[in-house]
Design a protein around this motif. Structure first.
Motif, PDB file in Angstrom:
ATOM      1  N   HIS A 156       0.792  -1.232   0.000  1.00  0.00           N
ATOM      2  CA  HIS A 156       0.000   0.000   0.000  1.00  0.00           C
ATOM      3  C   HIS A 156       0.824   1.282   0.000  1.00  0.00           C
ATOM      4  O   HIS A 156       0.257   2.363  -0.015  1.00  0.00           O
ATOM      5  CB  HIS A 156      -0.956   0.009   1.200  1.00  0.00           C
ATOM      6  N   THR A 157       2.135   1.176   0.035  1.00  0.00           N
ATOM      7  CA  THR A 157       2.986   2.366   0.016  1.00  0.00           C
ATOM      8  C   THR A 157       3.653   2.470  -1.359  1.00  0.00           C
ATOM      9  O   THR A 157       4.364   1.552  -1.772  1.00  0.00           O
ATOM     10  CB  THR A 157       4.069   2.276   1.117  1.00  0.00           C
ATOM     11  N   PRO A 158       3.432   3.584  -2.058  1.00  0.00           N
ATOM     12  CA  PRO A 158       4.045   3.720  -3.383  1.00  0.00           C
ATOM     13  C   PRO A 158       5.559   3.901  -3.267  1.00  0.00           C
ATOM     14  O   PRO A 158       6.069   4.364  -2.255  1.00  0.00           O
ATOM     15  CB  PRO A 158       3.386   4.976  -3.958  1.00  0.00           C
ATOM     16  N   ALA A 159       6.248   3.513  -4.308  1.00  0.00           N
ATOM     17  CA  ALA A 159       7.703   3.684  -4.351  1.00  0.00           C
ATOM     18  C   ALA A 159       8.030   5.174  -4.355  1.00  0.00           C
ATOM     19  O   ALA A 159       7.291   5.997  -4.889  1.00  0.00           O
ATOM     20  CB  ALA A 159       8.267   3.010  -5.586  1.00  0.00           C
ATOM     21  N   ILE A 160       9.157   5.528  -3.757  1.00  0.00           N
ATOM     22  CA  ILE A 160       9.585   6.924  -3.690  1.00  0.00           C
ATOM     23  C   ILE A 160      10.349   7.253  -4.975  1.00  0.00           C
ATOM     24  O   ILE A 160      11.257   6.511  -5.373  1.00  0.00           O
ATOM     25  CB  ILE A 160      10.474   7.147  -2.455  1.00  0.00           C
ATOM     26  N   PRO A 161      10.005   8.366  -5.610  1.00  0.00           N
ATOM     27  CA  PRO A 161      10.747   8.751  -6.815  1.00  0.00           C
ATOM     28  C   PRO A 161      12.232   8.963  -6.506  1.00  0.00           C
ATOM     29  O   PRO A 161      12.594   9.362  -5.392  1.00  0.00           O
ATOM     30  CB  PRO A 161      10.095  10.073  -7.242  1.00  0.00           C
ATOM     31  N   GLU A 162      13.091   8.689  -7.453  1.00  0.00           N
ATOM     32  CA  GLU A 162      14.546   8.770  -7.295  1.00  0.00           C
ATOM     33  C   GLU A 162      14.985  10.115  -6.731  1.00  0.00           C
ATOM     34  O   GLU A 162      15.851  10.177  -5.869  1.00  0.00           O
ATOM     35  CB  GLU A 162      15.231   8.519  -8.649  1.00  0.00           C
ATOM     36  N   SER A 163      14.380  11.199  -7.183  1.00  0.00           N
ATOM     37  CA  SER A 163      14.790  12.540  -6.749  1.00  0.00           C
ATOM     38  C   SER A 163      14.475  12.804  -5.278  1.00  0.00           C
ATOM     39  O   SER A 163      15.072  13.680  -4.653  1.00  0.00           O
ATOM     40  CB  SER A 163      14.111  13.608  -7.620  1.00  0.00           C
ATOM     41  N   GLU A 164      13.569  12.034  -4.682  1.00  0.00           N
ATOM     42  CA  GLU A 164      13.170  12.248  -3.284  1.00  0.00           C
ATOM     43  C   GLU A 164      13.734  11.201  -2.325  1.00  0.00           C
ATOM     44  O   GLU A 164      13.480  11.258  -1.118  1.00  0.00           O
ATOM     45  CB  GLU A 164      11.642  12.252  -3.191  1.00  0.00           C
ATOM     46  N   ARG A 165      14.516  10.262  -2.832  1.00  0.00           N
ATOM     47  CA  ARG A 165      14.983   9.150  -1.986  1.00  0.00           C
ATOM     48  C   ARG A 165      15.946   9.587  -0.896  1.00  0.00           C
ATOM     49  O   ARG A 165      15.853   9.121   0.233  1.00  0.00           O
ATOM     50  CB  ARG A 165      15.623   8.054  -2.850  1.00  0.00           C
ATOM     51  N   SER A 166      16.873  10.480  -1.196  1.00  0.00           N
ATOM     52  CA  SER A 166      17.847  10.900  -0.185  1.00  0.00           C
ATOM     53  C   SER A 166      17.163  11.612   0.978  1.00  0.00           C
ATOM     54  O   SER A 166      17.384  11.239   2.141  1.00  0.00           O
ATOM     55  CB  SER A 166      18.921  11.794  -0.814  1.00  0.00           C
ATOM     56  N   PRO A 167      16.311  12.651   0.722  1.00  0.00           N
ATOM     57  CA  PRO A 167      15.631  13.274   1.865  1.00  0.00           C
ATOM     58  C   PRO A 167      14.699  12.283   2.588  1.00  0.00           C
ATOM     59  O   PRO A 167      14.579  12.318   3.817  1.00  0.00           O
ATOM     60  CB  PRO A 167      14.826  14.415   1.243  1.00  0.00           C
ATOM     61  N   ALA A 168      14.055  11.375   1.854  1.00  0.00           N
ATOM     62  CA  ALA A 168      13.162  10.398   2.483  1.00  0.00           C
ATOM     63  C   ALA A 168      13.956   9.437   3.366  1.00  0.00           C
ATOM     64  O   ALA A 168      13.508   9.052   4.452  1.00  0.00           O
ATOM     65  CB  ALA A 168      12.384   9.629   1.418  1.00  0.00           C
ATOM     66  N   ARG A 176      15.408   7.585   8.734  1.00  0.00           N
ATOM     67  CA  ARG A 176      16.360   7.266   9.805  1.00  0.00           C
ATOM     68  C   ARG A 176      16.004   8.025  11.089  1.00  0.00           C
ATOM     69  O   ARG A 176      15.998   7.453  12.178  1.00  0.00           O
ATOM     70  CB  ARG A 176      17.789   7.591   9.376  1.00  0.00           C
ATOM     71  N   LEU A 177      15.692   9.311  10.958  1.00  0.00           N
ATOM     72  CA  LEU A 177      15.331  10.120  12.126  1.00  0.00           C
ATOM     73  C   LEU A 177      14.050   9.603  12.784  1.00  0.00           C
ATOM     74  O   LEU A 177      13.960   9.508  14.012  1.00  0.00           O
ATOM     75  CB  LEU A 177      15.168  11.594  11.728  1.00  0.00           C
ATOM     76  N   ARG A 178      13.069   9.278  11.976  1.00  0.00           N
ATOM     77  CA  ARG A 178      11.812   8.757  12.510  1.00  0.00           C
ATOM     78  C   ARG A 178      12.029   7.405  13.187  1.00  0.00           C
ATOM     79  O   ARG A 178      11.425   7.100  14.222  1.00  0.00           O
ATOM     80  CB  ARG A 178      10.772   8.656  11.396  1.00  0.00           C
ATOM     81  N   PHE A 179      12.913   6.584  12.621  1.00  0.00           N
ATOM     82  CA  PHE A 179      13.209   5.278  13.213  1.00  0.00           C
ATOM     83  C   PHE A 179      13.903   5.458  14.559  1.00  0.00           C
ATOM     84  O   PHE A 179      13.577   4.761  15.533  1.00  0.00           O
ATOM     85  CB  PHE A 179      14.067   4.440  12.265  1.00  0.00           C
TER      86      PHE A 179
END
Length: 142
Positions: free
Chosen positions: A96-108, A113-116
């Motif tokens: 149910h979670t869409p893949a993150i676009p390549e341009s947004e992967r680093s900030p995501a 990591r911070l949320r974890f």
């Protein structure tokens, strides 16, 4: 021809409480006082195999082993349920979670990591304090 073992005659002095207890037993049973005292001495000094300390320890050890085996089975089921719950969550998350676009992967990734880290910190706090988030969901239709 069987012969009974020879009994040794002795004289004993009893504490007043023991004498009263022996006299009470004599009145209840109608057995002579000497027989009551001799039987009591035999039971204390020569316990039957069922009453021996070794049998009692073995019985208690068997009960403890049985309880440990039950606990081991229960913990095994709980661990299996926890693994299954985690696997079901991961499957639902990926479905149910869409893949993150390549341009947004680093900030995501940084945000993840911070949320974890916050999640792990909160779990540690709850475990230390003996509280659970599950209490919030008990009684709800979640």
């Amino acid at each position: 021809m069987s012969t009974k073992p020879h009994k040794v005659q002795i004289t004993v002095r009893l504490q007043p409480e023991a004498h009263r207890a022996a006299k009470d037993a004599q009145r209840r049973s109608g057995v002579p006082l000497a027989v009551i005292v001799a039987d009591a001495a035999t039971r204390v000094l020569l316990p039957s195999p069922e009453e021996s300390a070794e049998v009692k320890v073995q019985t208690l050890s068997n009960r403890l082993l049985s309880r440990m085996e039950t606990l081991e089975r229960t913990i095994g089921r709980e661990l299996y349920m926890t693994k299954e719950l985690l696997a079901q969550f991961a499957r639902a998350y990926f479905n149910h979670t869409p893949a993150i676009p390549e341009s947004e992967r680093s900030p995501a990734s940084t945000s993840g990591r911070l949320r974890f880290v916050r999640l792990v910190d909160q779990v540690n706090i709850n475990v230390r304090q003996g509280v659970s988030i599950l209490v919030e969901t008990e009684g709800s239709d979640v």
